[in-house]
Design an enzyme around this catalytic site. Structure first.
Site, mmCIF file in Angstrom:
data_model
loop_
_atom_site.group_PDB
_atom_site.id
_atom_site.type_symbol
_atom_site.label_atom_id
_atom_site.label_comp_id
_atom_site.label_asym_id
_atom_site.label_seq_id
_atom_site.Cartn_x
_atom_site.Cartn_y
_atom_site.Cartn_z
ATOM 1 C CE LYS A 91 -65.529 -38.086 -33.433
ATOM 2 N NZ LYS A 91 -66.691 -37.171 -33.419
ATOM 3 N N GLY A 152 -75.781 -36.489 -31.478
ATOM 4 C CA GLY A 152 -76.838 -35.512 -31.720
ATOM 5 C C GLY A 152 -78.080 -35.677 -30.875
ATOM 6 C CB ALA A 179 -71.384 -38.882 -29.479
ATOM 7 N N GLY A 180 -73.444 -36.984 -27.838
ATOM 8 C CA GLY A 180 -74.596 -37.040 -26.961
ATOM 9 C C GLY A 180 -74.703 -35.927 -25.936
ATOM 10 C CG ASN A 201 -70.691 -30.172 -34.632
ATOM 11 O OD1 ASN A 201 -70.172 -30.596 -35.646
ATOM 12 N ND2 ASN A 201 -71.288 -28.988 -34.652
ATOM 13 C CB THR A 202 -75.600 -31.359 -32.432
ATOM 14 O OG1 THR A 202 -75.079 -32.268 -33.407
ATOM 15 C CG2 THR A 202 -77.025 -30.982 -32.805
#
Length: 252
Positions: A91, A152, A179-180, A201-202
């Site tokens: 990635k 995040g 992301a996001g 992830n977050t």
């Protein structure tokens, strides 16, 4: 399918920020993910124990170049990750802005060209810019990973119309929203729009109950894909009655 590798789950899960190794194990299992991302920067004094968790998961590893701010740094990190983790998948992240963590399009393309030439299977973290996407494909990328919002941030799909155009433009290319994403509903929406997978992830790692949240995201991604394949009803400007008027009694 990514780089001729078939997968059952359309959720890709990150492995950072979890409160404990056991929670990470349980969250991976609950999510149903078959691909997990890992940063070379996680390799410290406890790197061996962390790699054991990754091995036990049975998932395919997608190392990333998180935290890199130049093409050279990202290329070197990718080369080290291939040697350490034994995979050509990478990635590719090259950060261009310290606050938004937006990718640097010029350095990203430069690094992608080098890594693709070296036989890497590159998953580039990019914006929804169509020209950059075209150049990344020309460089050898067979997957594109446009952001939904800053990393995040939990803002979800901040530029939906641009993402719809991106999906339509790259109709034959596997696309992953990266992301996001902050809520399962946002992940489901991405899948309803026709994207092939979601990487996050977050939203899981920082949840009050990461295991339950991982399960929720796995279910949301699956539901969104089924909805897309079933065919969502078109949006209408006016109300349309669901009960037919023909055959109804006329009361005078």
């Amino acid at each position: 399918m990514f780089y001729d590798t078939p997968l059952s789950s359309r959720l890709l899960l990150g492995t950072a920020q979890y409160p404990s190794p056991q929670v990470l194990r349980d969250a991976i299992a609950a999510s149903g993910a078959e691909v997990i991302t890992v940063s070379l920067r996680r390799e410290g004094p406890e790197g061996g124990a962390f790699r054991e968790i990754l091995r036990e998961s049975g998932c395919r590893l997608l190392p990333n170049t998180a935290g890199c701010h130049s093409a050279r740094e990202a290329i070197t990190t990718a080369q080290m990750a291939r040697e350490l983790f034994g995979t050509d998948w990478i990635k590719l992240e090259v950060i261009g802005h310290a606050d938004t963590l937006q990718p640097d399009p010029f350095a990203l393309l430069e690094a992608a060209r080098v890594l693709c030439a070296e036989g890497f299977r590159v998953f580039p973290y990019t914006t929804e810019d169509l020209i950059l996407g075209e150049r990344l494909i020309e460089a050898g990328c067979r997957v594109l990973m446009p952001w939904g919002a800053p990393i995040g941030s939990g803002q979800g799909l901040r530029n939906r119309e641009a993402l719809r155009s991106y999906r339509a433009h790259f109709a034959g290319v596997p696309l992953v929203i990266d992301a996001g994403i902050g809520a399962p509903s946002q992940a489901a929406q991405a899948m309803e729009m026709g994207f092939d997978a979601v990487l996050l992830n977050t939203a899981v790692a920082r949840a009050t109950d990461p295991v339950a949240m991982a399960r929720a995201f796995g279910q949301a991604v699956a539901a969104g894909r089924v909805a897309h394949e079933a065919g969502l009803m078109p949006r209408r400007e006016m109300a349309t009655a669901s009960t037919p008027v023909f055959g109804m009694a006329v009361l005078a």
